[in-house]
Scaffold this active site. Structure first.
Site, PDB file in Angstrom:
ATOM      1  N   HIS A 177       0.815  -1.229   0.000  1.00  9.24           N
ATOM      2  CA  HIS A 177       0.000   0.000   0.000  1.00  9.24           C
ATOM      3  C   HIS A 177       0.843   1.271   0.000  1.00  9.24           C
ATOM      4  O   HIS A 177       0.314   2.362   0.194  1.00  9.24           O
ATOM      5  CB  HIS A 177      -1.001   0.023   1.170  1.00  9.24           C
ATOM      6  CG  HIS A 177      -2.177  -0.878   0.936  1.00  9.24           C
ATOM      7  ND1 HIS A 177      -3.406  -0.422   0.529  1.00  9.24           N
ATOM      8  CD2 HIS A 177      -2.287  -2.222   1.014  1.00  9.24           C
ATOM      9  CE1 HIS A 177      -4.234  -1.443   0.398  1.00  9.24           C
ATOM     10  NE2 HIS A 177      -3.576  -2.552   0.684  1.00  9.24           N
ATOM     11  N   ALA A 184      -6.393 -13.887  -6.265  1.00 11.14           N
ATOM     12  CA  ALA A 184      -5.675 -14.385  -5.090  1.00 11.14           C
ATOM     13  C   ALA A 184      -4.649 -13.378  -4.588  1.00 11.14           C
ATOM     14  O   ALA A 184      -3.770 -13.724  -3.796  1.00 11.14           O
ATOM     15  CB  ALA A 184      -4.996 -15.709  -5.419  1.00 11.14           C
ATOM     16  N   GLY A 185      -4.734 -12.147  -5.062  1.00 13.59           N
ATOM     17  CA  GLY A 185      -3.772 -11.140  -4.625  1.00 13.59           C
ATOM     18  C   GLY A 185      -2.408 -11.320  -5.271  1.00 13.59           C
ATOM     19  O   GLY A 185      -1.416 -10.766  -4.803  1.00 13.59           O
ATOM     20  N   SER A 244      -4.553  -9.643 -12.833  1.00 11.95           N
ATOM     21  CA  SER A 244      -5.030  -8.537 -13.687  1.00 11.95           C
ATOM     22  C   SER A 244      -3.865  -7.837 -14.374  1.00 11.95           C
ATOM     23  O   SER A 244      -3.927  -7.534 -15.572  1.00 11.95           O
ATOM     24  CB  SER A 244      -5.868  -7.550 -12.879  1.00 11.95           C
ATOM     25  OG  SER A 244      -5.135  -7.023 -11.788  1.00 11.95           O
ATOM     26  N   ASP A 257       1.749  -3.379  -9.251  1.00 11.87           N
ATOM     27  CA  ASP A 257       1.507  -4.644  -9.945  1.00 11.87           C
ATOM     28  C   ASP A 257       2.077  -4.632 -11.356  1.00 11.87           C
ATOM     29  O   ASP A 257       2.746  -5.567 -11.795  1.00 11.87           O
ATOM     30  CB  ASP A 257       0.000  -4.938 -10.028  1.00 11.87           C
ATOM     31  CG  ASP A 257      -0.669  -4.991  -8.666  1.00 11.87           C
ATOM     32  OD1 ASP A 257       0.050  -5.007  -7.648  1.00 11.87           O
ATOM     33  OD2 ASP A 257      -1.914  -5.008  -8.636  1.00 11.87           O
TER      34      ASP A 257
HETATM   35  P1  ADP Z   1      -5.821 -10.219  -8.921  1.00 13.41           P
HETATM   36  O1  ADP Z   1      -5.151  -9.240  -9.832  1.00 13.41           O
HETATM   37  O2  ADP Z   1      -5.323 -10.147  -7.522  1.00 13.41           O
HETATM   38  O3  ADP Z   1      -5.808 -11.628  -9.439  1.00 13.41           O
HETATM   39  P2  ADP Z   1      -8.102  -8.631  -9.629  1.00 13.41           P
HETATM   40  O4  ADP Z   1      -9.485  -8.549  -9.098  1.00 13.41           O
HETATM   41  O5  ADP Z   1      -7.281  -7.396  -9.665  1.00 13.41           O
HETATM   42  O6  ADP Z   1      -7.351  -9.803  -8.832  1.00 13.41           O
HETATM   43  O7  ADP Z   1      -8.150  -9.178 -11.098  1.00 13.41           O
HETATM   44  C1  ADP Z   1      -8.882 -10.355 -11.378  1.00 13.41           C
HETATM   45  C2  ADP Z   1      -9.699 -10.152 -12.652  1.00 13.41           C
HETATM   46  O8  ADP Z   1      -8.805 -10.085 -13.786  1.00 13.41           O
HETATM   47  C3  ADP Z   1     -10.619 -11.302 -12.959  1.00 13.41           C
HETATM   48  O9  ADP Z   1     -11.851 -11.135 -12.274  1.00 13.41           O
HETATM   49  C4  ADP Z   1     -10.778 -11.182 -14.455  1.00 13.41           C
HETATM   50  O10 ADP Z   1     -11.695 -10.168 -14.783  1.00 13.41           O
HETATM   51  C5  ADP Z   1      -9.411 -10.711 -14.891  1.00 13.41           C
HETATM   52  N1  ADP Z   1      -8.535 -11.819 -15.298  1.00 13.41           N
HETATM   53  C6  ADP Z   1      -7.318 -12.105 -14.806  1.00 13.41           C
HETATM   54  N2  ADP Z   1      -6.773 -13.177 -15.437  1.00 13.41           N
HETATM   55  C7  ADP Z   1      -7.683 -13.591 -16.357  1.00 13.41           C
HETATM   56  C8  ADP Z   1      -7.731 -14.649 -17.338  1.00 13.41           C
HETATM   57  N3  ADP Z   1      -6.728 -15.506 -17.495  1.00 13.41           N
HETATM   58  N4  ADP Z   1      -8.833 -14.736 -18.099  1.00 13.41           N
HETATM   59  C9  ADP Z   1      -9.843 -13.869 -17.959  1.00 13.41           C
HETATM   60  N5  ADP Z   1      -9.863 -12.868 -17.054  1.00 13.41           N
HETATM   61  C10 ADP Z   1      -8.801 -12.718 -16.272  1.00 13.41           C
HETATM   62 MG    MG Z   2      -5.230  -7.131  -9.659  1.00 20.13          MG
END
Ligand code: ADP
Ligand code: MG
Length: 389
Positions: free
Chosen positions: A39, A126-127, A131, A175
């Site tokens: 953060h 999963a953090g 994304s 990130d």
């Molecule tokens: P984190 O980045 O911690 O995994 P986020 O909520 O920031 O969690 O991002 C997760 C989102 O990113 C998912 O809900 C989806 O919309 C998108 N995403 C990530 N990887 C994929 C993938 N391989 N296929 C489709 N969507 C994905």
């Molecule tokens: Mg994310």
């Protein structure tokens, strides 16, 4: 973990099955864990992430019909296709907003449109930054295909813009920087204020250590607006302290002025104290790693970071605390939750020969708490975004 070659092959085949024709290439970008510096990024502070071995792959080809098409092997129902001209925040909805946001940043370079097929091993939600792995893999593809003048920091900005402005996720710069700029065998020491960075060698295996990642299984979607609340609280604390960014405060004693006898003042004091002490922890870890100190010595600093996130920043959850407690009890040198908070994953720094014992201790604790067995894996500092084929 697939080899890069196998991963590229799988993405290529899936692209052809979905869109016909061959992709022009396949690009990969990793997820990340932050060793320390949580953060701090939206407060202009320091971070120290490593890239995971887990990557997201984007197989990409330009089209001729002016349309944007995207499909993911992780999201069967979510294939989308629409005119490039119709891309806007909320259009398309859902996961495809991430690649669409990246494409939008370079739309004038892609008059004929583009197709994107996504495949990933990064655990979602999963953090571990699935994304950023997604946006950065697509950003790198577009750099190679249509925007060769872009450098790493430009890609970071495009990927962050997609997430902030297009999807509406208020992430800082951590990130995307980790996914693009990390290199194998190193942690990335990044000053988020001036964007300067340094590759800090981190040879855990050479020191007989392993970094264990434990996914609590609590998804941070359940958090509501917790992340945004913390951002606003940090901004308000900075305003009351008369600084632009909490990074500018180096002496914790300066925070005493926030304490004005109101509950809000006390809360802002605790939030700011996390940021100021966390920046100091990053510097402490970096100076230990730069010198020849045994990496075990950073363990207690990581644990102190967890306590600060739990008590001052109040973004931990019981299962994350349980991972940290049980890992430490089983002999971990240090442990902390990572990521935005309210769920996601924790890391533990453990002797390589103690991985099984620590994993068993955490799993037993989850059983006792009545929680589903957590996903665990050992990671090493891995490569950042790259072209695979
Ligand atoms: P984190 O980045 O911690 O995994 P986020 O909520 O920031 O969690 O991002 C997760 C989102 O990113 C998912 O809900 C989806 O919309 C998108 N995403 C990530 N990887 C994929 C993938 N391989 N296929 C489709 N969507 C994905
Ligand atoms: Mg994310």
């Amino acid at each position: 973990m697939s080899s890069d070659q196998d991963a590229a092959h799988r993405a290529r085949e899936a692209f052809t099955a979905r869109f016909g024709g061959e992709p022009e290439g396949v690009w990969a970008a990793p997820g990340r864990v932050n060793v320390i510096g949580e953060h701090t990024d939206y407060n202009g502070g320091f971070v120290l992430p490593i890239a995971l071995e887990h990557t997201t792959r984007a197989a990409v080809a330009r089209r001729g019909d002016g349309r944007f098409a995207a499909a993911s092997l992780q999201d069967d129902g979510g294939a989308v296709e629409l005119d490039l001209a119709d891309l806007a925040p909320g259009s398309p909805e859902g996961w495809a907003g991430y690649p669409a946001g990246v494409v939008t940043g370079l739309r004038d370079r892609l008059p004929g449109g583009i197709s994107v097929l996504v495949d990933s091993e990064v655990p979602v939600g999963a953090g571990l930054s699935s994304s950023a792995a997604l946006t950065c893999s697509v950003a790198l593809a577009l750099r190679d295909l249509v925007a060769p003048e872009l450098d790493g920091p430009d890609l970071v900005e495009i990927a962050r813009g997609a997430e902030n402005d297009f999807v509406g996720a208020p992430t800082g710069i951590l990130d995307q920087s980790a996914s693009v700029l990390c290199t194998a065998g190193h942690a990335l020491f990044l000053d988020t204020r001036d964007r300067s960075s340094e590759q800090v060698p981190l040879d855990l295996a050479g020191a007989g250590l392993a970094l264990l990642v434990v996914d609590s299984g609590v998804t941070h979607e359940h958090a509501g607006g917790g992340y945004g609340d913390r951002r606003r609280e940090c901004e308000e604390a900075a305003r009351r302290l008369g600084v632009d960014l909490l990074r500018e405060v180096e002496d914790v004693d300066r925070l005493a002025v926030l304490s004005d006898g109101t509950a809000e003042g006390e809360l802002l004091l605790r939030r700011a104290r996390h940021i100021v002490t966390e920046d100091a922890r990053v510097l402490e870890v970096v100076s230990a790693l730069r010198g020849d100190a045994d990496p075990r010595t950073i363990g207690p600093v990581l644990t102190a970071g967890h306590e600060s996130l739990r008590d001052d920043f109040e973004i931990s959850v019981p299962l994350l605390d349980a991972i940290v407690e049980s890992a430490l009890d089983a002999g971990a040198h240090g442990a902390r939750m990572v990521g935005g908070g309210f769920g996601g994953s924790a890391i533990a720094l453990v002797d390589a020969d103690a991985v099984d014992a620590v994993t068993a201790a955490v799993t037993t604790r989850f059983e006792r708490e009545g929680a589903p067995a957590p996903r665990t894996f050992v990671t090493v500092p891995s490569a950042g975004a790259r072209r695979l084929a």
